[in-house]
Enzyme design. Structure first.
Site, PDB file in Angstrom:
ATOM      1  N   GLY C  46       0.621  -1.180  -0.179  1.00  8.79           N
ATOM      2  CA  GLY C  46       0.213   0.130  -0.072  1.00  8.79           C
ATOM      3  C   GLY C  46       0.753   1.327   0.042  1.00  8.79           C
ATOM      4  CB  SER C 285      14.812 -17.706  12.810  1.00  5.55           C
ATOM      5  OG  SER C 285      15.280 -18.170  11.606  1.00  5.55           O
ATOM      6  NE  ARG C 332       9.029 -21.982   6.261  1.00  6.93           N
ATOM      7  CZ  ARG C 332       9.084 -20.524   6.070  1.00  6.93           C
ATOM      8  NH1 ARG C 332       7.578 -20.136   5.564  1.00  6.93           N
ATOM      9  NH2 ARG C 332       9.808 -19.807   6.384  1.00  6.93           N
ATOM     10  NE  ARG C 437       4.915 -15.461   2.552  1.00  9.91           N
ATOM     11  CZ  ARG C 437       5.999 -15.489   3.256  1.00  9.91           C
ATOM     12  NH1 ARG C 437       7.121 -15.516   2.687  1.00  9.91           N
ATOM     13  NH2 ARG C 437       5.776 -15.590   4.554  1.00  9.91           N
TER      14      ARG C 437
END
Lengths: 270, 236, 640
Positions: C46, C285, C332, C437
């Site tokens: 934005g 992390s 993941r 992603r």
């Protein structure tokens, strides 16, 4: 080897909270007892729980600013027992956990107090003055698409690291809240230094520091008296040495712009 | 904004002026102390020193005017800063908390006021010599044969008054305290301080301020005969 | 039935964007200031869009619900931003970044969009460096890189662990500059509550001033939504507390299609929940898995024991056991699901039983504590701050958490939704990440959309709109939308039930996590599709929203957002139920390979599912946009 396990003993505290219905309303402290406090709870989670209790009782919950709850967005802004962001070191309010308190503690919770940060409601203040300062010069004028290749401008690692130190400011306003004079010098110093340390920031260096300081002054912040309360509460441990750097930058800019020949293109001067 | 307006009106300009005038006054009080310490030498020395200063003639007045201007600017800006700083936080906190601001830094205005009051008294006392017209008459003959004003006797007589001496000691104490923040602060305001030598600077300030206080206080105390060795150095 | 034209330009993959830029319509410079553009949100997408459009000369109005445009949750991204600069000379290229991103997304994104993303990634780094973003440098003064998951090259640029913050502040500084110059009219504390559609085009929004409660109408020639993801449907996530789906959901209810809402990314290494008061999950992390060993007790009875008291032989290093070749570095999604299975078996650790150990004892023995401290010290500090546990002495407890949504409003190649004039950028759209992603790609996409895509593509739309033709805000459509908003507000405030909003949000989050979380089943999703409407009914019968509409009222804000989640959650479950395959962040237990990997069904589901609202109480329509892979072969995603 003994594992360090937190004691999960629940305890009770009293929150003494500044309640103020609106910007013009008179405010006062109201006490709310909170029982069964888990030491692993964050301070803001305690306010969540107290608020749910108030809601169910038919009272209006305490308005407080918060968002990321991991110490980076700079939204949360309580002064806890007189210290912005509470008793911790190098953390924002959202990173404060109830294990920092003890059974029976009375915890005074107030908004950040400064004329330049008017209270909107309860613990929520308007910090738009920071945006104004930024708009006055806290940028490098580079249109999108006009940038040279990123490696065309080498930046010494030491400068980049120092610029990063300054750039880590989250704009929470704790520096102002902690300063005995409600001065915004640490915030402005961090911004001015970030750009001033980088080669990209040099063309607008003088213009930037003069404009940002002027806007800061107009916003009604107090003056720095070198007491360093600001850096003591900064959630990102930004050093007040940047303030010395700002002072130097400012006076240099003042003299440089003043004694430069005046260009035929107009402008020039300070 | 032009240069002067920026200096006198912007927050950082005011800090710079505070620091600069502070630096001048710091230099002055240091020099003044060195001059005063000649009280522990034979009267010849301090009286010759007095002559030296008076011989500057117009230059002395220029220096005095410059010092006066510094004092006025220092005070004028201090007043402005104090007013602005109070206005910047109209509603105070319910709980007062200080993380690291030193007491000295928090009472600068108050120590400053006492020092100012003392300065006025001190000028009236020794420079204008109100109440002691006789001090203007006393004269001293230097070894060279020149007759000069007897500063030595004036100082000794002045500090023989216990009340004056106590006021003096309190005032230099508060001035030392004022300087304990001021010395470090002016270096920061002039943009010359960083972590690398802050400790050294702070150490210097502490040593300087104690030294300043003790050496200054030694003069009236010695004159009053309250210091074992130094009192013996005073010629009556 | 919505028309879903992807408008992907013809030609070779690598030429599409260049060609498109030269072929789309332009708005002449003198006309630009006659167009007003609304940008909602000031995160990476934005803020970069608002600043850039204003630089071009458009009149921009930017709306954020935050008190400042510097606070959006882009700020919390830690790791870095990918760019195909090949500064390391390790063979990186636009094509490699394209391929890694497409593959990482399990072949559920459009080839052309992903390729464009990879192309403009290099410009982003240039732009940000020029803005003064203090990227990490080498001693020679040039930019440093690190490597990140899912890639074999070092292409990630970073600014300590605060890359998102620095990029956002860069965009914010550009935006601030344009606000200062008058190019952007900034509206802080302004939450978009409805989209105004006039003659089929998006022409305005309704916002509530969160401080005064005032409802305002704003008209424009085009509306851009850059309002982020919707992971807070789950209540507990790594999202900021205020991140919400209201803008995209209300646009959806005005006819914009919502694509692939079930694609949710769940991060395996977060700090577990400590109690029912919990408001937020904090990410640790993933790099910790390089040296930490993950285990749970073999026996249920040991789950509550002090880990030091559990003998080596009684520990189950389950990742090393089940995935011997990958071990603790299993992907993941695989490691997240394995952790959940252990907890389902009752072997989860910590007070809640929802956690597994990440143990550094071996690493400390092998490397010494100072070396471990050097690598992970700041993470151990964060862990200590939150849990008061010393991870050098006792194993960390971790658990997966929701942290990104790949789904979002459907957009074409121009980033325009199926409502003409409505553009959607960043996490709020569905376009570039497919079903999953990759790390360090969210920042890249947000800035690509805002700096380098929308400034070109919006002209193609505006050139077809007559300058000055935007409707006046007193038109019936604005009145209707405003009434819609005030009606909802009144309904919430007048409800006077017994339970606070948080009560319902927590329960919805639990349903979503249990049934539409990391592992989904037909039965579970069907159950959720029963439970959510029932909960929604209960919400409307029993929610208690104190205060009034004309002041700062955070309960009211939250109530409106949760009301939307109650509907969006249902759509997510519906999408998950109808996508009868596993891909990336969408794992259906029925569709997996024996090793637990996702089993895609490209034949039946090689498409985007774009849901179209059909009215209150009606089942939404599932439109499909086929993903025509012309240049890359869809293959089984494998990191072996």
């Amino acid at each position: 080897m003994v594992a360090e396990k937190p004691s999960k003993k629940l305890f009770s505290v009293t929150l003494r909270v500044w309640r103020q219905a609106g910007p013009a309303a008179a405010g006062k402290f109201v006490e709310y007892p909170a029982a069964n406090v888990n030491p692993d709870m964050s301070f803001l989670e305690l306010i969540d729980v107290v608020n749910d209790g108030l809601t169910v009782k038919g009272d209006e919950p305490i308005a407080f600013a918060h968002d990321c709850r991991e110490g980076i967005c700079g939204t949360c802004s309580c002064t806890i027992n007189g210290k912005p962001h509470g008793p911790g070191h190098g953390i924002a309010t959202c990173q404060l956990y109830m294990r920092s308190f003890q059974e029976g503690d009375v915890i005074t919770v107030e908004p950040f107090r400064a004329k330049a940060f008017p209270i909107q409601r309860d613990l929520v203040t308007d910090r738009a003055a920071f945006d104004k300062i930024q708009q006055a010069g806290g940028f490098i004028s580079v249109r999108t698409g006009a940038a040279p290749d990123a490696n065309a401008i080498p930046v010494p690692k030491e400068d980049a690291d120092l610029a990063m130190d300054a750039a880590s400011c989250i704009g929470c306003g704790a520096c102002v809240a902690a300063c005995k004079n409600a001065s915004a010098m640490l915030f402005v110093a961090a911004k001015v230094s970030q750009f001033g340390l980088l080669p990209q920031g040099q063309p607008e260096r003088d213009r930037r520091v003069l404009a940002m300081v002027q806007t800061m002054d107009e916003a009604g912040f107090g003056n720095c008296t070198n007491q360093y309360e600001c850096s003591a509460v900064c959630p990102k441990n930004i050093t007040h040495d940047f303030i010395a750097r700002l002072n130097r930058d400012y006076v240099a800019a003042l003299f440089r712009t003043r004694f430069q020949p005046v260009s035929n293109a107009g402008g020039g001067g300070g | 904004m032009n240069l002067l307006a920026s200096l006198f009106q912007s927050s950082i300009g005011k800090k710079l002026l505070m620091a600069f005038t502070g630096l001048v006054l710091f230099g002055f009080v240091t020099g003044h102390l060195v001059g005063n310490l000649q009280i522990f030498l034979p009267p010849e020395k301090i009286n010759a020193y007095g002559l030296l200063l008076e011989s500057l003639g117009g230059a002395l007045w220029l220096i005095r005017l410059f010092l006066l201007a510094c004092v006025v600017i220092h005070i004028w800006i201090a007043i402005q800063l104090t007013i602005e700083n109070r206005a910047a936080r109209p509603t105070g906190y319910g709980v007062d908390h200080t993380s690291r601001a030193t007491l000295a830094s928090r009472v600068m205005a108050r120590t400053g006021i006492v020092v100012l009051a003392f300065l006025v008294f001190h000028l009236a006392h020794f420079t204008i010599r109100i109440g002691h017209p006789e001090w203007s008459e006393h004269s001293y003959r230097l070894a060279s044969g020149t007759a000069v004003r007897d500063v030595y006797t004036m100082v000794v007589q002045g500090f023989s008054n216990v009340g004056v001496s106590i006021f003096y000691i309190i005032a230099v104490g508060l001035l030392s305290y004022h300087l304990s923040h001021g010395i470090v602060s002016m270096v920061q305001s002039l943009g010359l301080k960083n972590e690398r030598w802050t400790r050294g600077l702070e150490g210097f300030a502490v040593i300087y301020c104690w030294g300043y206080f003790l050496l200054n206080a030694a003069i009236p105390l010695a004159i009053l005969g309250w210091l074992p060795v130094l009192s013996g150095l005073i010629h009556r | 039935m919505a028309k879903l034209e992807s408008k992907i330009p013809a030609g070779p993959l690598a030429d599409k964007w260049q060609r498109h830029k030269t072929e789309i319509k332009l708005v002449n410079p003198a006309n630009k200031r006659k167009y007003e553009i609304i940008v909602v949100g000031a995160g990476l997408a934005g803020a970069s869009a608002a600043a850039t459009l204003a630089e071009l000369g458009y009149k921009v109005k930017n709306f954020v619900f935050h008190d400042s445009p510097r606070r959006a949750h882009s700020i919390a991204a830690q790791g870095g931003i990918n760019a195909a600069k090949n500064y390391q000379n390790d063979g990186d290229s636009v094509h490699r970044l394209y391929y890694d991103t497409l593959k990482g997304g399990d072949y559920r994104a459009r080839e052309a969009n992903v390729h464009r993303l990879a192309e403009v990634s290099v410009n982003i780094i240039d732009q940000c460096a020029a803005q003064g973003v203090p990227f990490a440098r080498e001693y020679g003064g040039l930019l440093a890189n690190r490597s990140f998951g899912g890639a074999q090259v070092s292409r990630t640029f970073y600014a300590r662990g605060q890359t998102g913050q620095q990029l956002l502040l860069g965009a914010y500084s550009a935006l601030s500059r344009m606000i200062g110059q008058g190019g952007v009219e900034m509206h802080n504390n302004a939450e978009m509550l409805d989209l105004v559609v006039v003659d089929g085009h998006a022409k305005g929004i309704i916002v509530r001033d969160l401080i005064t409660g005032k409802i305002e109408r704003h008209s424009a020639d085009a509306v851009i939504l850059a309002t982020g993801g919707y992971g807070n449907v789950f209540n507990l996530s790594t999202y900021a507390r205020q991140s919400n789906a209201t803008a995209i959901w209300r646009a959806y209810k005005r006819g914009a299609c919502l694509a692939n809402p079930c694609y949710t990314q769940i991060h395996p290494t977060c700090i577990p929940v400590s109690g029912d008061y919990q408001s937020k999950l904090t990410l640790m992390s993933e790099s910790l898995r390089n040296d930490g060993r993950i285990w749970v007790p073999k026996k249920k009875e040991d789950a509550k024991k002090n880990p030091a008291d559990i003998a080596e032989g009684d520990r189950d290093y389950y990742l090393e056991r089940i995935y011997p070749s990958f071990g603790n570095l299993a992907p993941r999604d695989v490691s997240s699901r394995a952790a959940m299975r252990m907890c389902d078996e009752g072997r989860g650790v910590g007070e809640s039983g929802l956690g597994v150990y990440l143990d550094f004892a071996d690493a400390i023995k092998r490397l010494g504590e100072p070396a471990v401290r050097e690598r992970y010290g700041n993470l151990f500090d964060i862990y200590h701050e939150i849990t008061a546990e010393n991870a050098y002495k006792t194993p960390m407890r971790i658990f997966p958490a929701v942290h990104y949504t790949m789904g979002g409003l459907w957009v074409d190649y121009n980033l325009m939704s199926n409502i003409p004039g409505l553009f959607v950028l960043g996490e709020a759209n569905f376009s570039d990440h497919g079903a999953n992603r990759l790390g360090a790609s969210a920042l890249m996409q947000g800035l690509a959309d805002g700096y380098f895509v929308i400034p070109y593509t919006i002209g193609d739309y505006l050139a077809g709109q007559k300058p000055g033709s935007r409707p006046a805000p007193d038109r019936a459509e604005f009145t209707q939308a405003e009434q819609n908003v005030t009606g909802l507000t009144k309904r919430l405030l007048d409800n006077k039930g017994k339970q606070p909003v948080s009560h319902f949000h927590k329960r919805l989050g639990k349903i979503m996590w249990d049934h539409c979380g990391m592992a989904r089943t037909k039965a579970g999703l069907e159950a959720a599709l029963q439970k959510i409407p029932a909960l929604r009914e209960e919400f409307w019968a029993n929610v208690l929203v104190p205060g009034s509409a004309d002041t700062l009222n955070q309960s009211l804000e939250q109530a409106g957002r949760v009301a939307d989640y109650m509907e969006l959650g249902e759509l997510m479950c519906r999408d998950a139920l109808t996508r009868e395959e596993s891909c990336g962040g969408h794992f259906r237990e029925e569709y997996q390979y024996p090793d637990g990997e996702c089993k895609r069904d490209d034949e039946k589901f090689g498409h985007v599912a774009a849901w179209e609202y059909q009215g209150e109480g009606q089942t939404p329509l599932r439109n499909a946009e086929p993903l025509n892979y012309e240049f890359t072969k869809m293959s089984v995603r494998s990191y072996k």
